[in-house]
Design a protein around this motif. Structure first.
Motif, PDB file in Angstrom:
ATOM      1  N   PHE A 255     -49.508  17.994   0.760  1.00 43.40           N
ATOM      2  CA  PHE A 255     -49.059  18.489   2.056  1.00 43.40           C
ATOM      3  C   PHE A 255     -48.543  19.924   1.951  1.00 43.40           C
ATOM      4  CE2 PHE A 255     -48.722  13.889   2.063  1.00 43.40           C
ATOM      5  CZ  PHE A 255     -49.447  13.586   3.211  1.00 43.40           C
ATOM      6  N   PRO A 256     -48.708  20.729   3.016  1.00 42.96           N
ATOM      7  CA  PRO A 256     -48.243  22.125   2.989  1.00 42.96           C
ATOM      8  C   PRO A 256     -46.751  22.248   2.712  1.00 42.96           C
ATOM      9  CG  PRO A 256     -49.692  21.751   4.856  1.00 42.96           C
ATOM     10  CD  PRO A 256     -49.415  20.410   4.256  1.00 42.96           C
ATOM     11  N   GLN A 257     -45.954  21.294   3.229  1.00 44.93           N
ATOM     12  CA  GLN A 257     -44.524  21.230   2.922  1.00 44.93           C
ATOM     13  C   GLN A 257     -44.189  19.807   2.482  1.00 44.93           C
ATOM     14  OE1 GLN A 257     -45.247  22.463   6.318  1.00 44.93           O
ATOM     15  NE2 GLN A 257     -45.522  24.486   5.403  1.00 44.93           N
ATOM     16  N   ASN A 258     -43.138  19.675   1.689  1.00 46.73           N
ATOM     17  CA  ASN A 258     -42.708  18.348   1.253  1.00 46.73           C
ATOM     18  C   ASN A 258     -42.350  17.481   2.463  1.00 46.73           C
ATOM     19  OD1 ASN A 258     -42.969  19.014  -1.429  1.00 46.73           O
ATOM     20  ND2 ASN A 258     -40.839  19.641  -1.656  1.00 46.73           N
ATOM     21  N   LEU A 259     -42.710  16.214   2.382  1.00 43.93           N
ATOM     22  CA  LEU A 259     -42.310  15.247   3.402  1.00 43.93           C
ATOM     23  C   LEU A 259     -40.981  14.636   2.990  1.00 43.93           C
ATOM     24  CD1 LEU A 259     -45.730  13.382   3.864  1.00 43.93           C
ATOM     25  CD2 LEU A 259     -44.988  15.569   4.829  1.00 43.93           C
ATOM     26  N   THR A 260     -40.065  14.515   3.942  1.00 42.91           N
ATOM     27  CA  THR A 260     -38.728  14.003   3.592  1.00 42.91           C
ATOM     28  C   THR A 260     -38.260  12.885   4.509  1.00 42.91           C
ATOM     29  OG1 THR A 260     -37.702  15.729   4.937  1.00 42.91           O
ATOM     30  CG2 THR A 260     -37.983  16.192   2.580  1.00 42.91           C
ATOM     31  N   THR A 261     -38.955  12.628   5.606  1.00 42.56           N
ATOM     32  CA  THR A 261     -38.522  11.588   6.541  1.00 42.56           C
ATOM     33  C   THR A 261     -39.565  10.482   6.621  1.00 42.56           C
ATOM     34  OG1 THR A 261     -39.565  12.563   8.500  1.00 42.56           O
ATOM     35  CG2 THR A 261     -37.351  13.353   7.914  1.00 42.56           C
ATOM     36  N   ARG A 262     -39.140   9.332   7.085  1.00 44.47           N
ATOM     37  CA  ARG A 262     -40.044   8.188   7.176  1.00 44.47           C
ATOM     38  C   ARG A 262     -41.197   8.472   8.127  1.00 44.47           C
ATOM     39  NH1 ARG A 262     -41.403   3.521   9.691  1.00 44.47           N
ATOM     40  NH2 ARG A 262     -41.724   1.707   8.330  1.00 44.47           N
ATOM     41  N   ILE A 263     -40.923   9.125   9.248  1.00 38.08           N
ATOM     42  CA  ILE A 263     -41.974   9.361  10.229  1.00 38.08           C
ATOM     43  C   ILE A 263     -43.013  10.324   9.687  1.00 38.08           C
ATOM     44  CG2 ILE A 263     -40.958  11.311  11.476  1.00 38.08           C
ATOM     45  CD1 ILE A 263     -42.514   8.213  13.112  1.00 38.08           C
ATOM     46  N   THR A 328     -41.641   0.744  -1.221  1.00 45.65           N
ATOM     47  CA  THR A 328     -41.139   0.189  -2.483  1.00 45.65           C
ATOM     48  C   THR A 328     -41.035   1.273  -3.557  1.00 45.65           C
ATOM     49  OG1 THR A 328     -43.323  -0.393  -3.407  1.00 45.65           O
ATOM     50  CG2 THR A 328     -42.274  -1.997  -1.926  1.00 45.65           C
ATOM     51  N   LEU A 329     -41.666   2.433  -3.315  1.00 45.31           N
ATOM     52  CA  LEU A 329     -41.678   3.529  -4.285  1.00 45.31           C
ATOM     53  C   LEU A 329     -40.769   4.688  -3.881  1.00 45.31           C
ATOM     54  CD1 LEU A 329     -45.560   3.816  -4.759  1.00 45.31           C
ATOM     55  CD2 LEU A 329     -43.957   2.959  -6.455  1.00 45.31           C
ATOM     56  N   TRP A 330     -40.484   4.801  -2.605  1.00 45.99           N
ATOM     57  CA  TRP A 330     -39.869   6.017  -2.089  1.00 45.99           C
ATOM     58  C   TRP A 330     -38.821   5.680  -1.029  1.00 45.99           C
ATOM     59  CZ3 TRP A 330     -40.261   7.325   3.124  1.00 45.99           C
ATOM     60  CH2 TRP A 330     -39.732   8.575   3.481  1.00 45.99           C
ATOM     61  N   HIS A 331     -37.742   6.458  -1.034  1.00 42.31           N
ATOM     62  CA  HIS A 331     -36.702   6.301  -0.006  1.00 42.31           C
ATOM     63  C   HIS A 331     -36.308   7.693   0.477  1.00 42.31           C
ATOM     64  CE1 HIS A 331     -36.262   2.058  -0.956  1.00 42.31           C
ATOM     65  NE2 HIS A 331     -36.231   2.388  -2.245  1.00 42.31           N
ATOM     66  N   PRO A 332     -36.253   7.891   1.795  1.00 39.33           N
ATOM     67  CA  PRO A 332     -35.857   9.199   2.319  1.00 39.33           C
ATOM     68  C   PRO A 332     -34.411   9.493   1.943  1.00 39.33           C
ATOM     69  CG  PRO A 332     -35.936   7.545   4.071  1.00 39.33           C
ATOM     70  CD  PRO A 332     -36.492   6.894   2.848  1.00 39.33           C
ATOM     71  N   PRO A 333     -34.068  10.777   1.769  1.00 36.96           N
ATOM     72  CA  PRO A 333     -34.892  11.969   2.001  1.00 36.96           C
ATOM     73  C   PRO A 333     -35.538  12.529   0.738  1.00 36.96           C
ATOM     74  CG  PRO A 333     -32.616  12.619   1.761  1.00 36.96           C
ATOM     75  CD  PRO A 333     -32.646  11.124   1.547  1.00 36.96           C
ATOM     76  N   ALA A 334     -35.862  11.694  -0.243  1.00 31.25           N
ATOM     77  CA  ALA A 334     -36.525  12.185  -1.449  1.00 31.25           C
ATOM     78  C   ALA A 334     -37.836  12.872  -1.057  1.00 31.25           C
ATOM     79  CB  ALA A 334     -36.804  11.035  -2.410  1.00 31.25           C
ATOM     80  N   PRO A 335     -38.101  14.084  -1.549  1.00 33.67           N
ATOM     81  CA  PRO A 335     -39.284  14.821  -1.112  1.00 33.67           C
ATOM     82  C   PRO A 335     -40.584  14.258  -1.689  1.00 33.67           C
ATOM     83  CG  PRO A 335     -38.110  16.055  -2.796  1.00 33.67           C
ATOM     84  CD  PRO A 335     -37.251  14.866  -2.480  1.00 33.67           C
ATOM     85  N   VAL A 336     -41.614  14.254  -0.862  1.00 34.09           N
ATOM     86  CA  VAL A 336     -42.949  13.798  -1.258  1.00 34.09           C
ATOM     87  C   VAL A 336     -43.901  14.979  -1.175  1.00 34.09           C
ATOM     88  CG1 VAL A 336     -44.904  12.322  -0.645  1.00 34.09           C
ATOM     89  CG2 VAL A 336     -42.561  11.431  -0.496  1.00 34.09           C
ATOM     90  N   ARG A 337     -44.540  15.293  -2.279  1.00 33.66           N
ATOM     91  CA  ARG A 337     -45.504  16.399  -2.310  1.00 33.66           C
ATOM     92  C   ARG A 337     -46.902  15.960  -1.896  1.00 33.66           C
ATOM     93  NH1 ARG A 337     -46.579  21.339  -5.008  1.00 33.66           N
ATOM     94  NH2 ARG A 337     -48.778  21.570  -5.565  1.00 33.66           N
ATOM     95  N   ALA A 338     -47.316  14.780  -2.376  1.00 34.14           N
ATOM     96  CA  ALA A 338     -48.688  14.322  -2.133  1.00 34.14           C
ATOM     97  C   ALA A 338     -48.718  12.803  -2.029  1.00 34.14           C
ATOM     98  CB  ALA A 338     -49.620  14.798  -3.239  1.00 34.14           C
ATOM     99  N   LEU A 339     -49.710  12.296  -1.306  1.00 32.36           N
ATOM    100  CA  LEU A 339     -49.917  10.852  -1.137  1.00 32.36           C
ATOM    101  C   LEU A 339     -51.392  10.532  -1.343  1.00 32.36           C
ATOM    102  CD1 LEU A 339     -47.857  10.227   2.140  1.00 32.36           C
ATOM    103  CD2 LEU A 339     -47.299   9.282  -0.112  1.00 32.36           C
ATOM    104  N   THR A 340     -51.651   9.342  -1.876  1.00 34.97           N
ATOM    105  CA  THR A 340     -53.018   8.835  -1.993  1.00 34.97           C
ATOM    106  C   THR A 340     -53.041   7.379  -1.543  1.00 34.97           C
ATOM    107  OG1 THR A 340     -53.494  10.293  -3.874  1.00 34.97           O
ATOM    108  CG2 THR A 340     -54.965   8.422  -3.542  1.00 34.97           C
ATOM    109  N   VAL A 341     -54.009   7.043  -0.710  1.00 35.75           N
ATOM    110  CA  VAL A 341     -54.222   5.666  -0.264  1.00 35.75           C
ATOM    111  C   VAL A 341     -55.613   5.241  -0.720  1.00 35.75           C
ATOM    112  CG1 VAL A 341     -54.471   4.125   1.717  1.00 35.75           C
ATOM    113  CG2 VAL A 341     -52.694   5.896   1.724  1.00 35.75           C
ATOM    114  N   THR A 342     -55.699   4.102  -1.416  1.00 34.96           N
ATOM    115  CA  THR A 342     -56.976   3.644  -1.967  1.00 34.96           C
ATOM    116  C   THR A 342     -57.212   2.182  -1.612  1.00 34.96           C
ATOM    117  OG1 THR A 342     -56.695   5.151  -3.842  1.00 34.96           O
ATOM    118  CG2 THR A 342     -58.370   3.432  -4.060  1.00 34.96           C
ATOM    119  N   ALA A 343     -58.387   1.900  -1.053  1.00 32.32           N
ATOM    120  CA  ALA A 343     -58.812   0.518  -0.818  1.00 32.32           C
ATOM    121  C   ALA A 343     -59.443  -0.010  -2.101  1.00 32.32           C
ATOM    122  CB  ALA A 343     -59.811   0.458   0.333  1.00 32.32           C
TER     123      ALA A 343
END
Length: 404
Positions: A255-263, A328-343
């Motif tokens: 993501f262009p900026q870190n994600l920090t909120t649930r939404i 189960t891996l993340w709790h706000p406001p810990a910053p998230v740089r990238a996400l991957t979703v795999t089927a």
């Protein structure tokens, strides 16, 4: 009769293609990198002078420049790399119809049935391929020659750049067994750490293990690695025109900026789930499981996966399950740089079914209606573009309040 398999690995591929247009940089430490402005600022490839300075693929630009202050950075041109990859494989196909790409810059060639047409000497054929690649495309190859795919790949890694290594029935134990276990195909960092705990640091030590012990430690992969270490790989080289069974369908983004909120995280998950669902429908597949990977700003990855109660390819289902795993891996406001979703655990349409509950209540009609709706979304996107219509969860109307 033993097979004759070549593994051809283009040396420093991205960088080599770029240097065709920048010959003045051949002797200067140079690397191809992602776009720092979009936070994809990692090293994708480097030339030999940069490699000698300690620059490594996948490290950040600042790490690379700390090792090599004079490092020249070039932007990537992936369409150009794909074009060169096609041209390289077209050359390979003049020697055999059994050419199996392994990524954009590596391929296996099974020349067992055609070697006699080119002189009958596998090493000489490998050398001729290397020379032809230099003359016609300006690129260099490292080639491994062996009687199975795993050892052929070890051979191409054994001596670089621009070299041929033959691993035969006569010398394979002498060459292969002293190598670090991490050099073996599919032995990643986690497997290497696990094996180290049991005193297994070389391929020879892995070969000496009891297969039952490895199966207890690593499941089916343990048995497979035992066979690889003992020269028992019989996997066939497939033609690149032969469709490979799809084992997973995933999408990830930085993501262009870190994600920090649930939404924010939920919006990112929904966007990725939308992409995965679309590809599942295109392939006629359903997800029997879901996997999520969360990357923090320090490039630490954490992953979780789960089996689904019933196969699905609905955006809503994939979003909900992926978000539940993410939490189960993340709790706000810990910053998230990238996400991957795999089927994962994919099944085709004929095998997809829904478990009817004890009281006979089924959501089948609702799911069928939702599937028709999402298929209609695909048709609209196909006609008007991918941005013509989106799943609502990917565009929340309001941001959640900041944590106190």
């Amino acid at each position: 009769m033993d097979r004759v398999i070549l593994h051809c690995d283009l040396n420093c591929f991205y960088a080599s293609v770029e240097l065709l247009s920048h010959p003045d940089l051949r002797d200067i430490p140079t690397a191809v990198c992602g776009d720092p402005a979009s936070r994809h600022g990692i090293i994708l490839a480097k030339n030999e002078p940069a490699k000698r300075c300690g620059v490594q693929t996948a490290e950040t630009i600042w790490q690379a420049r700390k090792k090599c202050p004079g490092l020249v950075l070039l932007p990537s041109h992936h369409a150009l790399y794909r074009e060169y990859s096609k041209r390289v494989n077209a050359i390979y196909e003049q020697y055999t119809d059994l050419v199996e790409p392994f990524g954009i810059d590596e391929s296996w060639l099974d020349v067992t049935g055609s070697l006699h047409l080119f002189g009958g000497d596998a090493r000489a054929l490998a050398d001729a391929l290397r020379e032809r690649m230099k003359q016609e495309l300006g690129l260099t190859l490292s080639v491994g020659v062996s009687f199975n795919k795993v050892f052929a790949k070890l051979g191409s890694d054994y001596k670089k750049p621009d070299a041929t290594t033959v691993i035969s029935r006569e010398n394979w134990q002498e060459i292969v067994w002293p190598l670090p276990v991490g050099d073996l195909l599919y032995v990643g960092a986690a497997a290497r750490r696990l094996l180290h705990q049991y005193g297994v640091d070389t391929i020879g030590q892995l070969a000496a293990c009891r297969p039952e012990m490895l199966e207890t430690l690593m499941g089916k992969m343990g048995v497979q690695l035992y066979e690889y270490a003992n020269g028992l790989d019989h996997d066939a080289v497939r033609s690149r025109y032969e469709a490979e069974p799809v084992k997973s369908v995933g999408n990830g983004t930085t993501f262009p900026q870190n994600l920090t909120t649930r939404i924010q995280v939920q919006s990112g998950i929904a966007m990725l789930a939308d992409s995965v669902a679309t590809r599942l429908r295109r392939c006629g597949l359903y997800a029997g499981g879901i996997q999520v990977t969360v990357r923090d700003p320090e490039f630490h990855d954490r992953s979780r996966q789960k089996q689904l109660t019933s196969p699905t390819r609905l955006i809503r289902d994939l979003t909900g399950e992926a978000m539940a795993l993410t939490e189960t891996l993340w709790h706000p406001p810990a910053p998230v740089r990238a996400l991957t979703v795999t089927a994962i655990h994919l099944v085709d349409e004929a095998d997809a079914y829904e478990q009817v509950d004890l009281f006979g209540v089924s959501s089948g009609p609702k799911k069928e209606k939702q599937e028709r709706l999402e298929a209609a979304m695909d048709r609209i996107r196909g006609k008007y573009g991918t941005d013509a219509i989106t799943f609502g969860a990917a565009h929340p109307e309001k941001e959640e309040a900041p944590l106190p």
